[in-house]
Design an enzyme around this catalytic site. Structure first.
Site, PDB file in Angstrom:
ATOM      1  CE  LYS A 259      -3.677  -2.468   2.436  1.00 10.87           C
ATOM      2  NZ  LYS A 259      -2.904  -3.732   2.592  1.00 10.87           N
TER       3      LYS A 259
ATOM      4  CE  LYS B 153      -6.999  -0.350   1.440  1.00 10.48           C
ATOM      5  NZ  LYS B 153      -7.266  -1.046   0.164  1.00 10.48           N
TER       6      LYS B 153
ATOM      7  NE  ARG C 118      -3.992  -9.796  -6.727  1.00 12.41           N
ATOM      8  CZ  ARG C 118      -3.648 -10.335  -5.549  1.00 12.41           C
ATOM      9  NH1 ARG C 118      -3.110 -11.538  -5.506  1.00 12.41           N
ATOM     10  NH2 ARG C 118      -3.839  -9.644  -4.437  1.00 12.41           N
TER      11      ARG C 118
ATOM     12  NE  ARG D 100      -9.013 -10.371  -5.902  1.00  9.67           N
ATOM     13  CZ  ARG D 100      -8.066  -9.820  -5.138  1.00  9.67           C
ATOM     14  NH1 ARG D 100      -7.366 -10.567  -4.312  1.00  9.67           N
ATOM     15  NH2 ARG D 100      -7.821  -8.533  -5.205  1.00  9.67           N
TER      16      ARG D 100
ATOM     17  NE  ARG E 153     -13.802  -8.551   4.901  1.00 10.58           N
ATOM     18  CZ  ARG E 153     -13.553  -9.391   5.919  1.00 10.58           C
ATOM     19  NH1 ARG E 153     -12.370  -9.365   6.506  1.00 10.58           N
ATOM     20  NH2 ARG E 153     -14.481 -10.235   6.319  1.00 10.58           N
TER      21      ARG E 153
ATOM     22  CG  ASP F  51      -5.399  -6.478  -5.463  1.00 10.46           C
ATOM     23  OD1 ASP F  51      -5.239  -7.475  -6.197  1.00 10.46           O
ATOM     24  OD2 ASP F  51      -5.190  -6.491  -4.241  1.00 10.46           O
TER      25      ASP F  51
ATOM     26  CD  GLU G 179      -3.920  -4.032  -1.101  1.00 11.61           C
ATOM     27  OE1 GLU G 179      -3.325  -5.123  -1.223  1.00 11.61           O
ATOM     28  OE2 GLU G 179      -4.696  -3.783  -0.166  1.00 11.61           O
TER      29      GLU G 179
ATOM     30  CG  ASN H 224      -1.175  -7.625  -3.498  1.00 15.83           C
ATOM     31  OD1 ASN H 224      -1.384  -7.558  -2.307  1.00 15.83           O
ATOM     32  ND2 ASN H 224      -2.041  -7.166  -4.406  1.00 15.83           N
TER      33      ASN H 224
END
Length: 318
Positions: free
Chosen positions: A126, A161, A211, A225, A233, A273, A281, A283
């Site tokens: 992040k 978050k 993703r 997703r 979420r 994401d 994000e 990752n």
């Protein structure tokens, strides 16, 4: 060429092999004739310039309840006895994670570590994404109640978050009325020393959070997703469901912007994401999603990752 591969991950006994990306990487490595060793981050030992691990040589198979066999643990030198280390333990991205990355960095020029531990350490999900703020939703990183209140006033609905959270844990939506906003800010500042992150709520999350997998800077594909009923979420670990999808023109633009920097940093396996065309994000610690991606597309993303690893090793030895 048979390689010796050490996999630094969580205990093998606890993984869900049906969707585990690390397990898919291990299966592909074994199919290529590579030897596999498994150890935990806590098994690392540094002494006088050498980095060792207490590791078990393992073999794997996609059989529920009987998916690995392991030899007795033995000490291996990660510079002399191994060609590749897969750094794949799950976050949290805490001081223990950072320490493990520092130790693995000692292997530079000797053993290839994937993803590059210095880059992993310097690119938390992040924070690294802030380099690409032009693709992001409105974002605030703070510990200030006043700043958070002003941000909420500007954007109405927001999401709060932890800055270094993972798998959708402790992600909260705050509506326009601001109910629980102050209480959440107090909770976050008591539980975590670092700032927390707030973003404008993206209603498009109801349609899914993509993703996108990038391998050595190139997009390999994506899954969409979709959150479960009553959820915002979409993480698969938080009850989201995976669906096939393709990259939009906007998402291709995002990948093109990120790709060269990921490749330069030695980030061979990355999951980004994207919600409604907004990057949320990047990752790099232990990205997931390749099993679902390959199921939908009939592809072999683990194979693409190993192709990239083998190219890197060939380039070193040329």
């Amino acid at each position: 060429m048979s390689l010796r591969v050490a996999v630094q991950m969580d205990p093998l006994e606890g993984i869900a092999i049906a969707g585990d990306s690390t397990f898919a990487l291990m299966l592909e490595a074994q199919a290529r004739g590579h030897r596999l060793f498994h150890y935990l981050a806590e098994d690392l030992t540094y002494e006088d310039g050498r980095l060792r691990a207490s590791a078990r040589e393992v073999s794997v198979q996609r059989v529920e309840g009987d998916y690995f066999q392991a030899e007795a643990a033995a000490t291996i030198d990660l510079a002399d006895d191994v060609d590749v280390v897969l750094m794949r333990q799950d976050p949290p991205f805490d001081i223990a994670y950072i320490t493990a990355a520092h130790l693995l960095e000692r292997l530079e020029g000797k053993t290839l570590v994937v993803n590059d531990p210095r880059s992993v350490r310097d690119a938390p999900e992040k924070l690294f994404v802030l380099d690409y703020a032009r693709f992001m939703p409105p974002t605030l990183i703070t510990r200030s109640q006043e700043e958070l209140t002003a941000f909420h006033r500007r954007h109405g609905e927001i999401v709060i978050k932890p800055l270094h959270g993972n798998a959708g844990a402790a992600v909260f939506r705050v509506g326009r009325d601001g109910t629980n906003l102050r209480a959440l800010a107090e909770l976050f500042t008591h539980v975590w020393l670092e700032p927390f992150i707030a973003q404008a709520f993206l209603p498009a999350v109801a349609e899914g959070d993509k993703r996108i997998i990038l391998v050595d800077g190139e997009p390999a594909g994506a899954i969409n997703r979709v959150p479960g009923a009553g959820e915002i979420r979409s993480n698969l670990a938080a009850g989201g469901t995976a669906h096939p999808t393709e990259l939009s023109e906007r998402e291709q633009e995002i990948c093109a912007a990120l790709g060269p920097e990921l490749k330069k940093r030695g980030l061979l396996f990355v999951g980004i994401d994207v919600i409604g065309g907004h990057l949320t994000e990047i990752n790099v610690t232990s990205p997931t999603g390749i099993v679902a991606l390959d199921k939908f597309n009939g592809t072999n993303t683990a194979g693409l990752i190993w192709d990239a690893i083998e190219r890197r090793l060939a380039g070193r030895n040329a």
